[in-house]
Design a protein around this motif. Sequence first.
Motif, PDB file in Angstrom:
ATOM      1  N   LEU A  69       0.830  -1.195   0.000  1.00  0.00           N
ATOM      2  CA  LEU A  69       0.000   0.000   0.000  1.00  0.00           C
ATOM      3  C   LEU A  69       0.873   1.257   0.000  1.00  0.00           C
ATOM      4  O   LEU A  69       0.586   2.229  -0.719  1.00  0.00           O
ATOM      5  CB  LEU A  69      -0.927  -0.005   1.216  1.00  0.00           C
ATOM      6  N   LEU A  70       1.933   1.246   0.797  1.00  0.00           N
ATOM      7  CA  LEU A  70       2.826   2.403   0.841  1.00  0.00           C
ATOM      8  C   LEU A  70       3.430   2.679  -0.529  1.00  0.00           C
ATOM      9  O   LEU A  70       3.517   3.837  -0.958  1.00  0.00           O
ATOM     10  CB  LEU A  70       3.939   2.170   1.863  1.00  0.00           C
ATOM     11  N   TYR A  71       3.837   1.640  -1.220  1.00  0.00           N
ATOM     12  CA  TYR A  71       4.457   1.829  -2.534  1.00  0.00           C
ATOM     13  C   TYR A  71       3.451   2.388  -3.534  1.00  0.00           C
ATOM     14  O   TYR A  71       3.782   3.254  -4.341  1.00  0.00           O
ATOM     15  CB  TYR A  71       5.024   0.510  -3.046  1.00  0.00           C
ATOM     16  N   ASP A  94      11.233   3.263   7.736  1.00  0.00           N
ATOM     17  CA  ASP A  94      12.162   2.460   6.944  1.00  0.00           C
ATOM     18  C   ASP A  94      11.546   2.075   5.599  1.00  0.00           C
ATOM     19  O   ASP A  94      12.233   2.070   4.569  1.00  0.00           O
ATOM     20  CB  ASP A  94      12.567   1.202   7.707  1.00  0.00           C
ATOM     21  N   CYS A  95      10.268   1.730   5.603  1.00  0.00           N
ATOM     22  CA  CYS A  95       9.588   1.405   4.342  1.00  0.00           C
ATOM     23  C   CYS A  95       9.611   2.594   3.385  1.00  0.00           C
ATOM     24  O   CYS A  95       9.863   2.435   2.183  1.00  0.00           O
ATOM     25  CB  CYS A  95       8.150   0.974   4.615  1.00  0.00           C
ATOM     26  N   LEU A  96       9.362   3.783   3.917  1.00  0.00           N
ATOM     27  CA  LEU A  96       9.415   4.981   3.075  1.00  0.00           C
ATOM     28  C   LEU A  96      10.808   5.132   2.475  1.00  0.00           C
ATOM     29  O   LEU A  96      10.950   5.449   1.284  1.00  0.00           O
ATOM     30  CB  LEU A  96       9.054   6.223   3.889  1.00  0.00           C
ATOM     31  N   ASP A  97      11.830   4.919   3.278  1.00  0.00           N
ATOM     32  CA  ASP A  97      13.198   5.037   2.790  1.00  0.00           C
ATOM     33  C   ASP A  97      13.495   4.015   1.693  1.00  0.00           C
ATOM     34  O   ASP A  97      14.104   4.342   0.667  1.00  0.00           O
ATOM     35  CB  ASP A  97      14.194   4.857   3.938  1.00  0.00           C
ATOM     36  N   VAL A  98      13.074   2.788   1.920  1.00  0.00           N
ATOM     37  CA  VAL A  98      13.329   1.721   0.944  1.00  0.00           C
ATOM     38  C   VAL A  98      12.721   2.070  -0.415  1.00  0.00           C
ATOM     39  O   VAL A  98      13.329   1.826  -1.471  1.00  0.00           O
ATOM     40  CB  VAL A  98      12.769   0.378   1.457  1.00  0.00           C
ATOM     41  N   GLY A 100      12.096   5.068  -1.492  1.00  0.00           N
ATOM     42  CA  GLY A 100      12.494   6.379  -1.965  1.00  0.00           C
ATOM     43  C   GLY A 100      11.395   7.421  -1.865  1.00  0.00           C
ATOM     44  O   GLY A 100      11.355   8.372  -2.647  1.00  0.00           O
ATOM     45  N   ILE A 101      10.514   7.260  -0.885  1.00  0.00           N
ATOM     46  CA  ILE A 101       9.400   8.184  -0.693  1.00  0.00           C
ATOM     47  C   ILE A 101       9.816   9.267   0.298  1.00  0.00           C
ATOM     48  O   ILE A 101      10.241   8.963   1.412  1.00  0.00           O
ATOM     49  CB  ILE A 101       8.153   7.444  -0.164  1.00  0.00           C
ATOM     50  N   GLU A 102       9.697  10.505  -0.095  1.00  0.00           N
ATOM     51  CA  GLU A 102      10.025  11.616   0.803  1.00  0.00           C
ATOM     52  C   GLU A 102       8.803  11.938   1.666  1.00  0.00           C
ATOM     53  O   GLU A 102       7.975  12.776   1.321  1.00  0.00           O
ATOM     54  CB  GLU A 102      10.460  12.836  -0.010  1.00  0.00           C
ATOM     55  N   GLY A 103       8.694  11.248   2.772  1.00  0.00           N
ATOM     56  CA  GLY A 103       7.571  11.440   3.676  1.00  0.00           C
ATOM     57  C   GLY A 103       8.045  11.450   5.115  1.00  0.00           C
ATOM     58  O   GLY A 103       9.213  11.172   5.413  1.00  0.00           O
ATOM     59  N   ARG A 104       7.129  11.755   6.023  1.00  0.00           N
ATOM     60  CA  ARG A 104       7.480  11.803   7.453  1.00  0.00           C
ATOM     61  C   ARG A 104       6.386  11.121   8.254  1.00  0.00           C
ATOM     62  O   ARG A 104       5.197  11.167   7.884  1.00  0.00           O
ATOM     63  CB  ARG A 104       7.639  13.253   7.916  1.00  0.00           C
ATOM     64  N   VAL A 105       6.783  10.508   9.354  1.00  0.00           N
ATOM     65  CA  VAL A 105       5.860   9.821  10.253  1.00  0.00           C
ATOM     66  C   VAL A 105       5.624  10.704  11.473  1.00  0.00           C
ATOM     67  O   VAL A 105       6.569  11.204  12.086  1.00  0.00           O
ATOM     68  CB  VAL A 105       6.430   8.461  10.697  1.00  0.00           C
ATOM     69  N   HIS A 106       4.343  10.888  11.814  1.00  0.00           N
ATOM     70  CA  HIS A 106       3.938  11.610  13.022  1.00  0.00           C
ATOM     71  C   HIS A 106       3.167  10.612  13.885  1.00  0.00           C
ATOM     72  O   HIS A 106       2.143  10.081  13.452  1.00  0.00           O
ATOM     73  CB  HIS A 106       3.060  12.819  12.676  1.00  0.00           C
ATOM     74  N   ALA A 119      13.931   4.679  18.843  1.00  0.00           N
ATOM     75  CA  ALA A 119      12.820   5.467  18.321  1.00  0.00           C
ATOM     76  C   ALA A 119      12.975   6.933  18.696  1.00  0.00           C
ATOM     77  O   ALA A 119      12.778   7.828  17.865  1.00  0.00           O
ATOM     78  CB  ALA A 119      11.493   4.915  18.844  1.00  0.00           C
ATOM     79  N   LYS A 120      13.341   7.185  19.944  1.00  0.00           N
ATOM     80  CA  LYS A 120      13.515   8.564  20.398  1.00  0.00           C
ATOM     81  C   LYS A 120      14.556   9.306  19.555  1.00  0.00           C
ATOM     82  O   LYS A 120      14.442  10.515  19.323  1.00  0.00           O
ATOM     83  CB  LYS A 120      13.949   8.594  21.865  1.00  0.00           C
ATOM     84  N   ALA A 121      15.562   8.580  19.100  1.00  0.00           N
ATOM     85  CA  ALA A 121      16.673   9.206  18.377  1.00  0.00           C
ATOM     86  C   ALA A 121      16.431   9.307  16.874  1.00  0.00           C
ATOM     87  O   ALA A 121      17.264   9.860  16.159  1.00  0.00           O
ATOM     88  CB  ALA A 121      17.953   8.415  18.630  1.00  0.00           C
ATOM     89  N   ASP A 122      15.292   8.805  16.399  1.00  0.00           N
ATOM     90  CA  ASP A 122      15.037   8.759  14.956  1.00  0.00           C
ATOM     91  C   ASP A 122      14.453  10.084  14.483  1.00  0.00           C
ATOM     92  O   ASP A 122      13.301  10.417  14.785  1.00  0.00           O
ATOM     93  CB  ASP A 122      14.077   7.607  14.634  1.00  0.00           C
ATOM     94  N   SER A 123      15.221  10.841  13.718  1.00  0.00           N
ATOM     95  CA  SER A 123      14.794  12.176  13.280  1.00  0.00           C
ATOM     96  C   SER A 123      13.704  12.141  12.217  1.00  0.00           C
ATOM     97  O   SER A 123      13.102  13.176  11.902  1.00  0.00           O
ATOM     98  CB  SER A 123      16.002  12.952  12.739  1.00  0.00           C
ATOM     99  N   ARG A 124      13.416  10.967  11.674  1.00  0.00           N
ATOM    100  CA  ARG A 124      12.375  10.850  10.647  1.00  0.00           C
ATOM    101  C   ARG A 124      10.979  10.829  11.250  1.00  0.00           C
ATOM    102  O   ARG A 124       9.975  10.876  10.521  1.00  0.00           O
ATOM    103  CB  ARG A 124      12.595   9.577   9.826  1.00  0.00           C
ATOM    104  N   ILE A 125      10.913  10.739  12.571  1.00  0.00           N
ATOM    105  CA  ILE A 125       9.625  10.556  13.250  1.00  0.00           C
ATOM    106  C   ILE A 125       9.389  11.700  14.222  1.00  0.00           C
ATOM    107  O   ILE A 125      10.258  12.054  15.012  1.00  0.00           O
ATOM    108  CB  ILE A 125       9.593   9.216  14.012  1.00  0.00           C
ATOM    109  N   ASN A 126       8.199  12.244  14.167  1.00  0.00           N
ATOM    110  CA  ASN A 126       7.762  13.275  15.105  1.00  0.00           C
ATOM    111  C   ASN A 126       6.843  12.626  16.130  1.00  0.00           C
ATOM    112  O   ASN A 126       5.677  12.359  15.838  1.00  0.00           O
ATOM    113  CB  ASN A 126       7.027  14.396  14.359  1.00  0.00           C
ATOM    114  N   PHE A 127       7.375  12.327  17.312  1.00  0.00           N
ATOM    115  CA  PHE A 127       6.558  11.735  18.369  1.00  0.00           C
ATOM    116  C   PHE A 127       5.857  12.849  19.147  1.00  0.00           C
ATOM    117  O   PHE A 127       6.480  13.839  19.540  1.00  0.00           O
ATOM    118  CB  PHE A 127       7.412  10.897  19.312  1.00  0.00           C
TER     119      PHE A 127
END
Length: 248
Positions: A69-71, A94-98, A100-106, A119-127
């Motif tokens: 679905l993501l793809y 990680d799926c977005l990265d694989v 090549g999708i420029e997206g962000r997780v909130h 998870a806390k250290a992952d800059s791709r995610i806005n917790f």
Amino acid sequence: MNYQTIIQQAQHQQEPLKADRFVKISDRKDECDIPTDAWKPLLENSYLQTWKGIVLPKGITEMALYPMLLYELQPKTIIEIGAFNGGGAIWLADCLDVFGIEGRVHSVDIDLSLLDEKAKADSRINFIQGDCNNISAAFPSELLCALPHPWLIIEDAHINLAGILEYFHASGLRSGDYLIVEDTNKVHWGLWQDSWDDRDEMEQGANKMDDLRDWLKNHEDEYMIDTYYQDMYGYNGSKNWNSILKRV
């Protein structure tokens, strides 16, 4: 076995405009082709499943369906309602990265103390720490207006479902966006009823499919069930019955 035929059939099934791919909730039953007895072994060890060493309690069928679905969707924004330990958010990023999708997780949760250090250290995610009973405070309109589409919203908190759905419906979901409500499978709530600590969450979770159906009755022409993903492993062959939805 004719492999060319298999490939052609798969491509045909995925056609976005395929007439019978998207259906209304009134055309669906709240039942599943996977036998009830099969759910116990599928669920009882789900918390042993890991991603990068972090617990990832996704259903086995969801692990296969989400990447496809993501793809196809190529979401710019993923909103996860229910962060738990952050394993799901990392997996989605990680799926977005694989792909090549420029997206962000909130990802929002009322208690972020369970977050894994990775998870806390992952800059791709806005917790975001927030209460699903006051979802507008966690995702104010000014934030939502700034988030690029397409969106994928994943509700996995089991609290205030109708309120959450109505808020995002009125505050940002557009044609082409997807909405998935996790754990609407009525069978597995029965299997968990003796081990779930939060009884209010347990009660609301057990009613999720009924609550979703009631909400969709008022939005039948706006949210369609994507049967390509919903029924890939048999009718509602998932923890998520009738809840892989596309806004049309």
